[in-house]
Scaffold this active site. Structure first.
Site, mmCIF file in Angstrom:
data_model
loop_
_atom_site.group_PDB
_atom_site.id
_atom_site.type_symbol
_atom_site.label_atom_id
_atom_site.label_comp_id
_atom_site.label_asym_id
_atom_site.label_seq_id
_atom_site.Cartn_x
_atom_site.Cartn_y
_atom_site.Cartn_z
ATOM 1 N N SER B 61 9.349 -0.168 -12.748
ATOM 2 C CA SER B 61 9.094 -0.461 -11.326
ATOM 3 C C SER B 61 7.590 -0.499 -11.033
ATOM 4 O O SER B 61 6.908 -1.365 -11.568
ATOM 5 C CB SER B 61 9.869 0.430 -10.356
ATOM 6 O OG SER B 61 11.252 0.098 -10.420
ATOM 7 N N HIS B 66 -3.497 3.156 -2.386
ATOM 8 C CA HIS B 66 -4.424 2.588 -1.400
ATOM 9 C C HIS B 66 -5.309 3.731 -0.921
ATOM 10 O O HIS B 66 -4.787 4.776 -0.514
ATOM 11 C CB HIS B 66 -3.668 2.005 -0.204
ATOM 12 C CG HIS B 66 -2.628 0.994 -0.589
ATOM 13 N ND1 HIS B 66 -2.940 -0.291 -0.958
ATOM 14 C CD2 HIS B 66 -1.283 1.084 -0.685
ATOM 15 C CE1 HIS B 66 -1.825 -0.946 -1.254
ATOM 16 N NE2 HIS B 66 -0.804 -0.136 -1.098
ATOM 17 N N CYS B 81 12.523 3.701 -12.346
ATOM 18 C CA CYS B 81 13.962 3.595 -12.581
ATOM 19 C C CYS B 81 14.292 4.202 -13.935
ATOM 20 O O CYS B 81 13.441 4.278 -14.813
ATOM 21 C CB CYS B 81 14.379 2.135 -12.570
ATOM 22 S SG CYS B 81 14.028 1.386 -10.983
#
EC number: 4.1.1.50
Lengths: 122, 122
Positions: B61, B66, B81
Protein backbone atom coordinates in the site's frame (compact mmCIF):
# COMPACT_ATOMS: atom_id res chain seq x y z
CA UNK A 1 -7.68 22.83 10.83
CA UNK A 2 -4.71 21.63 8.80
CA UNK A 3 -6.67 19.50 6.35
CA UNK A 4 -9.56 17.27 5.47
CA UNK A 5 -8.93 13.57 4.85
CA UNK A 6 -11.58 11.58 3.01
CA UNK A 7 -11.35 7.82 3.45
CA UNK A 8 -13.36 6.12 0.75
CA UNK A 9 -14.08 2.42 0.37
CA UNK A 10 -15.37 1.57 -3.11
CA UNK A 11 -17.10 -1.78 -3.57
CA UNK A 12 -18.71 -3.58 -6.46
CA UNK A 13 -16.64 -1.55 -8.92
CA UNK A 14 -15.98 -2.34 -12.55
CA UNK A 15 -13.13 -4.85 -12.19
CA UNK A 16 -11.74 -4.19 -15.66
CA UNK A 17 -11.32 -0.50 -14.83
CA UNK A 18 -9.77 -1.32 -11.45
CA UNK A 19 -7.06 -3.29 -13.25
CA UNK A 20 -6.38 -0.66 -15.94
CA UNK A 21 -3.32 1.37 -14.94
CA UNK A 22 -3.82 3.99 -17.66
CA UNK A 23 -7.44 4.43 -16.62
CA UNK A 24 -6.44 4.84 -12.98
CA UNK A 25 -3.88 7.50 -13.97
CA UNK A 26 -6.42 9.45 -15.99
CA UNK A 27 -9.03 9.15 -13.26
CA UNK A 28 -6.64 10.46 -10.60
CA UNK A 29 -5.81 13.41 -12.85
CA UNK A 30 -9.52 14.14 -13.24
CA UNK A 31 -10.10 13.76 -9.50
CA UNK A 32 -7.32 16.24 -8.73
CA UNK A 33 -8.86 18.72 -11.13
CA UNK A 34 -12.42 18.54 -9.79
CA UNK A 35 -11.06 18.84 -6.25
CA UNK A 36 -9.46 22.13 -7.27
CA UNK A 37 -6.04 20.74 -6.40
CA UNK A 38 -2.71 21.14 -8.16
CA UNK A 39 -1.19 17.82 -9.26
CA UNK A 40 2.60 17.98 -8.88
CA UNK A 41 3.52 14.33 -9.46
CA UNK A 42 1.78 11.03 -10.11
CA UNK A 43 3.14 7.51 -9.81
CA UNK A 44 1.36 4.24 -10.47
CA UNK A 45 2.20 0.56 -10.27
CA UNK A 46 0.52 -2.42 -11.90
CA UNK A 47 0.69 -5.55 -9.81
CA UNK A 48 0.83 -9.12 -11.11
CA UNK A 49 -1.52 -10.91 -11.46
CA UNK A 50 -3.84 -7.96 -10.78
CA UNK A 51 -4.27 -4.67 -8.97
CA UNK A 52 -3.10 -1.10 -9.40
CA UNK A 53 -1.78 1.50 -6.98
CA UNK A 54 -1.77 5.19 -7.81
CA UNK A 55 -0.28 7.97 -5.68
CA UNK A 56 -0.78 11.62 -6.56
CA UNK A 57 1.39 14.25 -4.91
CA UNK A 58 -0.68 17.42 -4.70
CA UNK A 59 0.32 20.93 -3.72
CA UNK A 60 -2.45 20.44 -1.13
CA UNK A 61 -1.45 16.91 0.09
CA UNK A 62 -2.29 13.64 -1.75
CA UNK A 63 -4.67 11.19 -3.38
CA UNK A 64 -4.06 7.45 -3.13
CA UNK A 65 -5.86 4.56 -4.80
CA UNK A 66 -5.23 0.85 -4.23
CA UNK A 67 -7.35 -1.59 -6.20
CA UNK A 68 -8.26 -5.26 -5.79
CA UNK A 69 -9.98 -6.11 -9.10
CA UNK A 70 -10.60 -9.68 -7.97
CA UNK A 71 -12.83 -8.29 -5.20
CA UNK A 72 -14.21 -5.30 -7.10
CA UNK A 73 -12.76 -3.15 -4.31
CA UNK A 74 -10.67 0.02 -4.12
CA UNK A 75 -9.29 1.78 -1.04
CA UNK A 76 -9.08 5.53 -1.71
CA UNK A 77 -7.73 8.47 0.28
CA UNK A 78 -8.18 12.10 -0.69
CA UNK A 79 -6.32 14.37 1.72
CA UNK A 80 -6.37 18.08 0.97
CA UNK A 81 -5.40 21.19 2.88
CA UNK A 82 -6.72 24.69 2.62
CA UNK A 83 -10.16 26.16 2.13
CA UNK A 84 -10.07 26.17 -1.66
CA UNK A 85 -10.11 22.42 -2.28
CA UNK A 86 -13.12 20.13 -2.51
CA UNK A 87 -12.05 16.56 -1.70
CA UNK A 88 -15.70 15.43 -1.64
CA UNK A 89 -15.96 16.22 -5.35
CA UNK A 90 -12.94 14.04 -6.06
CA UNK A 91 -14.57 11.21 -4.11
CA UNK A 92 -17.81 11.55 -6.03
CA UNK A 93 -15.94 11.43 -9.33
CA UNK A 94 -14.09 8.28 -8.26
CA UNK A 95 -17.35 6.57 -7.25
CA UNK A 96 -18.76 7.33 -10.69
CA UNK A 97 -15.69 6.60 -12.82
CA UNK A 98 -14.99 3.26 -11.13
CA UNK A 99 -18.71 2.45 -11.30
CA UNK A 100 -18.93 1.57 -7.63
CA UNK A 101 -22.38 0.29 -6.67
CA UNK A 102 -21.68 0.49 -2.94
CA UNK A 103 -19.33 2.78 -1.08
CA UNK A 104 -18.47 4.18 2.31
CA UNK A 105 -17.00 7.62 2.95
CA UNK A 106 -15.55 8.85 6.21
CA UNK A 107 -13.99 12.25 6.69
CA UNK A 108 -11.30 12.97 9.24
CA UNK A 109 -9.92 16.34 10.10
CA UNK A 110 -6.14 16.32 10.23
CA UNK A 111 -4.64 18.55 12.82
CA UNK A 112 -2.40 18.71 15.83
CA UNK A 113 -3.34 16.30 18.67
CA UNK A 114 -4.79 19.09 20.79
CA UNK A 115 -7.29 19.85 18.07
CA UNK A 116 -8.29 16.36 16.98
CA UNK A 117 -10.20 15.13 19.99
CA UNK A 118 -13.27 15.31 17.79
CA UNK A 119 -11.45 14.05 14.73
CA UNK A 120 -14.34 12.22 13.11
CA UNK A 121 -16.51 14.98 11.69
CA UNK A 122 -18.61 12.92 9.29
CA UNK B 1 -9.53 -7.39 6.66
CA UNK B 2 -7.91 -5.77 3.64
CA UNK B 3 -5.46 -3.59 5.53
CA UNK B 4 -4.47 -1.52 8.52
CA UNK B 5 -4.22 2.25 8.16
CA UNK B 6 -2.29 4.18 10.80
CA UNK B 7 -3.06 7.89 10.96
CA UNK B 8 -0.32 9.66 12.85
CA UNK B 9 -0.18 13.31 13.87
CA UNK B 10 3.34 14.36 14.89
CA UNK B 11 3.69 17.58 16.87
CA UNK B 12 6.57 19.50 18.36
CA UNK B 13 8.96 17.88 15.89
CA UNK B 14 12.44 19.05 14.96
CA UNK B 15 11.57 21.74 12.40
CA UNK B 16 14.93 21.52 10.63
CA UNK B 17 14.37 17.82 9.96
CA UNK B 18 10.79 18.46 8.82
CA UNK B 19 12.13 20.79 6.15
CA UNK B 20 14.95 18.50 4.97
CA UNK B 21 13.80 16.65 1.85
CA UNK B 22 16.77 14.24 1.84
CA UNK B 23 16.16 13.42 5.49
CA UNK B 24 12.48 12.75 4.81
CA UNK B 25 13.41 10.42 1.94
CA UNK B 26 15.84 8.46 4.09
CA UNK B 27 13.37 8.29 6.95
CA UNK B 28 10.60 6.95 4.71
CA UNK B 29 13.00 4.28 3.41
CA UNK B 30 13.82 3.30 6.99
CA UNK B 31 10.13 3.29 7.95
CA UNK B 32 9.30 0.98 5.04
CA UNK B 33 12.04 -1.38 6.11
CA UNK B 34 11.06 -1.62 9.79
CA UNK B 35 7.44 -2.14 8.74
CA UNK B 36 8.56 -5.18 6.76
CA UNK B 37 7.23 -3.59 3.58
CA UNK B 38 8.68 -3.55 0.08
CA UNK B 39 9.33 -0.03 -1.22
CA UNK B 40 8.57 0.09 -4.96
CA UNK B 41 8.75 3.85 -5.60
CA UNK B 42 9.29 7.04 -3.63
CA UNK B 43 8.56 10.62 -4.63
CA UNK B 44 9.14 13.77 -2.63
CA UNK B 45 8.55 17.47 -3.11
CA UNK B 46 10.10 20.44 -1.32
CA UNK B 47 7.74 23.37 -1.00
CA UNK B 48 8.72 27.05 -0.93
CA UNK B 49 9.15 28.66 1.53
CA UNK B 50 8.96 25.46 3.62
CA UNK B 51 7.48 22.00 3.91
CA UNK B 52 8.09 18.60 2.38
CA UNK B 53 5.76 15.91 1.06
CA UNK B 54 6.90 12.32 0.64
CA UNK B 55 4.86 9.49 -0.89
CA UNK B 56 6.09 5.90 -0.82
CA UNK B 57 4.46 3.33 -3.05
CA UNK B 58 4.72 -0.01 -1.27
CA UNK B 59 3.94 -3.50 -2.49
CA UNK B 60 1.61 -3.48 0.55
CA UNK B 61 0.00 0.00 0.00
CA UNK B 62 1.64 3.34 0.96
CA UNK B 63 3.30 5.72 3.38
CA UNK B 64 2.69 9.47 3.14
CA UNK B 65 4.28 12.33 5.03
CA UNK B 66 3.34 16.01 4.81
CA UNK B 67 5.32 18.44 6.94
CA UNK B 68 4.70 21.97 8.22
CA UNK B 69 8.09 22.97 9.69
CA UNK B 70 6.74 26.37 10.74
CA UNK B 71 4.33 24.54 13.08
CA UNK B 72 6.60 21.63 14.00
CA UNK B 73 3.87 19.37 12.62
CA UNK B 74 3.73 16.37 10.28
CA UNK B 75 0.67 14.46 9.04
CA UNK B 76 1.63 10.83 8.43
CA UNK B 77 -0.23 7.83 7.01
CA UNK B 78 1.07 4.28 7.03
CA UNK B 79 -1.33 1.96 5.21
CA UNK B 80 -0.26 -1.66 4.85
CA UNK B 81 -1.99 -4.84 3.79
CA UNK B 82 -1.31 -8.40 4.75
CA UNK B 83 -0.35 -10.09 7.98
CA UNK B 84 3.40 -9.74 7.53
CA UNK B 85 3.70 -5.97 7.85
CA UNK B 86 4.05 -3.92 11.02
CA UNK B 87 2.84 -0.37 10.37
CA UNK B 88 3.06 0.44 14.09
CA UNK B 89 6.82 -0.02 13.93
CA UNK B 90 7.04 2.46 11.06
CA UNK B 91 5.04 4.95 13.12
CA UNK B 92 7.31 4.52 16.13
CA UNK B 93 10.37 5.10 13.97
CA UNK B 94 8.86 8.28 12.53
CA UNK B 95 8.06 9.61 16.00
CA UNK B 96 11.66 9.05 17.01
CA UNK B 97 13.41 10.23 13.84
CA UNK B 98 11.39 13.44 13.60
CA UNK B 99 11.87 13.95 17.35
CA UNK B 100 8.18 14.48 18.00
CA UNK B 101 7.47 15.38 21.61
CA UNK B 102 3.73 14.89 21.26
CA UNK B 103 1.83 12.65 18.90
CA UNK B 104 -1.51 11.02 18.23
CA UNK B 105 -2.00 7.66 16.53
CA UNK B 106 -5.28 6.27 15.29
CA UNK B 107 -5.63 2.97 13.47
CA UNK B 108 -8.38 2.25 10.99
CA UNK B 109 -9.09 -1.05 9.38
CA UNK B 110 -9.61 -0.74 5.66
CA UNK B 111 -12.15 -3.06 4.21
CA UNK B 112 -15.35 -3.30 2.25
CA UNK B 113 -18.27 -1.24 3.68
CA UNK B 114 -19.99 -4.33 5.07
CA UNK B 115 -16.97 -5.03 7.22
CA UNK B 116 -16.08 -1.54 8.42
CA UNK B 117 -18.97 -0.76 10.71
CA UNK B 118 -16.46 -0.99 13.52
CA UNK B 119 -13.73 0.71 11.54
CA UNK B 120 -11.93 2.38 14.44
CA UNK B 121 -10.07 -0.42 16.16
CA UNK B 122 -7.64 1.65 18.22
Amino acid sequence: MIGKHCILELCECNSVKLDDEAFIRTTIQMASKVAGAQLLNLITHKFVPQGVTGLALLAESHISIHTWPESGYAAVDVFTCGDQTMPDKACQLLVEELQSKRHSLKTLRRDTPVMISNALIN
